[in-house]
Scaffold this active site. Structure first.
Site, short mmCIF file in Angstrom:
data_model
loop_
_atom_site.label_atom_id
_atom_site.label_comp_id
_atom_site.label_asym_id
_atom_site.label_seq_id
_atom_site.Cartn_x
_atom_site.Cartn_y
_atom_site.Cartn_z
N HIS A 124 34.47 47.83 -9.96
CA HIS A 124 34.84 49.37 -10.42
C HIS A 124 33.51 50.31 -11.39
O HIS A 124 32.33 50.44 -10.14
CB HIS A 124 34.29 48.58 -12.67
N LYS A 227 35.26 43.02 -24.80
CA LYS A 227 36.48 42.66 -23.78
C LYS A 227 37.08 40.84 -24.17
O LYS A 227 37.22 40.14 -23.75
CB LYS A 227 36.10 43.08 -22.10
#
Ligand code: PMP
Length: 407
Positions: A124, A227
């Site tokens: 990421h 998350k």
């Protein structure tokens, strides 16, 4: 195939009853952020209704209550990832903040000109850019472990890249774009064979796979509250005490000091040395409830259920003419990325949205990975503990409709 009562679980998440564009919401964007169970929402409300005050500072009643509630979360996090010490848990803003903390502070102390930092091709942006910033300021070099076409790490290449110039390996456990589960234990062992510490980005792992930091012997672990069914604005950096003690503070300010004079400042003990300023208290407090929620179901059960759903979704999607899954690793978790012919992923996403289906389209903050596959982006469906087979059926029907409209 349900290993827990999925319909009672869904009742815990008020947003799942929403209608979107006149259709019942099908939420398959859990990789971006998960929805929150009522007890997490209630905890935030309760915090502001009866606990609100600053933490770690006041002698007064409310400050003590707020501090106690905030510190409960640290204790629960310690148990959740099995850290040896509570003060190895640093509360941050999220994964990005945690990685920046290490890149800045570890980098400051241990990275010099000519050193190497090892990441992988599937990172990421938040596990690329902080290291690039560091490399630029220290004249160090960023090296990248390649992947094969299935989206699996090239472990031979990894072994060859490990050498005495490498000062840290920073790598994701699960890819947010491909779903690949990396062989993290082997990755850590191979680095440790050469005394190289390892940071693991667990942003896409902590909510899907049980993690024991002592069993993994990982040096740093980063993840986000939002998350894992918790609030935004809070996250975690786990660090081994020996590293955290050897690293300078990341930011200066209130709470992270012992004594300040204009001549000299001494720093607070762990974990506070790395927690400058007023944190996101309500998010910190509520994260404990998200952990309780996950524990009440059991991560093992969640992992098994989500795996079966992932296999079902993969089979059903592959039935669609021309659909290509990006990321076909043997070990995968909760993410399916796909492209269909030369239809732009965004166009599919817009049609799915009209049908009440939330997916993510684009590069998923992994532009170098998209370049590796020679595509601008994918459609990504990412599964959470409350998704159902019916959600997948609705997705597949929606994708078929989108293809018919766009071809
Ligand atoms: N790493 C990975 C693998 C991620 O999926 C994400 C979030 N998409 C991040 C890091 C960054 O997390 P956050 O935005 O919560 O800081």
């Amino acid at each position: 195939m349900t290993h827990y009562d999925i319909y009672s679980i869904r009742n815990d998440f008020p947003i799942l009853k929403s209608m979107v564009n006149g259709k019942p919401l099908v939420y398959l964007d859990n990789g971006a952020s998960t929805q929150k169970p009522q007890l997490v929402i209630d905890a935030i409300n309760h915090y502001y209704s009866s606990q609100n005050s600053n933490v770690h500072r006041g002698v007064h009643y409310l400050s003590q209550i707020a501090t106690d509630a905030y510190e409960v979360t640290r204790r629960k996090l310690k148990a959740f990832i099995n850290s040896k010490e509570e003060h190895e848990i640093i509360l941050t803003k999220g994964t990005t903040d945690s990685i920046n903390l290490v890149a800045s502070s570890f980098g400051n102390a241990f990275i010099n000109e000519g050193d190497e930092i090892l990441i992988s091709a599937m990172e990421h942006h938040s596990n690329i850019v902080p290291w690039q910033i560091l490399c630029e300021s220290k004249k160090a070099n960023l090296k990248v472990i390649p992947i094969n076409d299935a989206g699996e790490l090239d472990m031979d290449a990894y072994s060859k890249l490990l050498n005495e110039r490498v000062k840290i390996v920073s790598i994701t456990y699960v890819s947010n774009t491909l779903g690949t589960i990396n062989p993290i234990k082997d990755i850590i062992r191979l680095a440790h064979d050469q005394n190289i510490p390892v940071l693991v980005d667990a942003a896409q792992t902590i909510q899907h796979i049980p993690i024991d930091v002592q069993a993994l012997d990982v040096d740093f672990l980063a993840f986000s509250g939002h998350k894992m069914y918790g609030p935004t604005g809070v996250g975690v950096l786990y660090g081994k005490e020996k590293w955290l003690n050897a690293m300078p503070p990341y930011q200066g300010g209130g709470d992270m000091i012992k004594d300040v004079s204009f001549e000299k400042t001494t720093y607070n003990d762990l974990p506070f040395k790395f927690e400058a300023g007023t944190p996101n208290i309500e998010a910190g407090v509520a994260l404990a409830f998200a952990i309780d929620y996950i524990n009440s179901i059991g991560l093992d059960k969640i992992a098994q259920y989500e795996h079966e759903l992932l296999c079902y979704a993969t089979d059903e999607l592959l039935d669609i003419n021309g659909l290509r899954i990006i990321g076909t690793a043997k070990e995968k978790s909760s993410v399916i990325s796909f492209v269909i012919g030369d239809i732009h992923p965004y166009d599919i996403g817009v049609i799915l949205d009209k049908l009440g289906i939330a997916v993510r389209t684009g590069h998923h903050c992994t532009q170098p990975l998209m370049a590796r596959y020679g595509i601008p982006g994918t459609v990504r469906a990412s599964i959470g503990l409350y998704n159902t087979k019916e959600d997948i059926d609705t997705l597949v029907k929606g994708v078929k409709k989108a293809v018919a409209m766009l071809s």
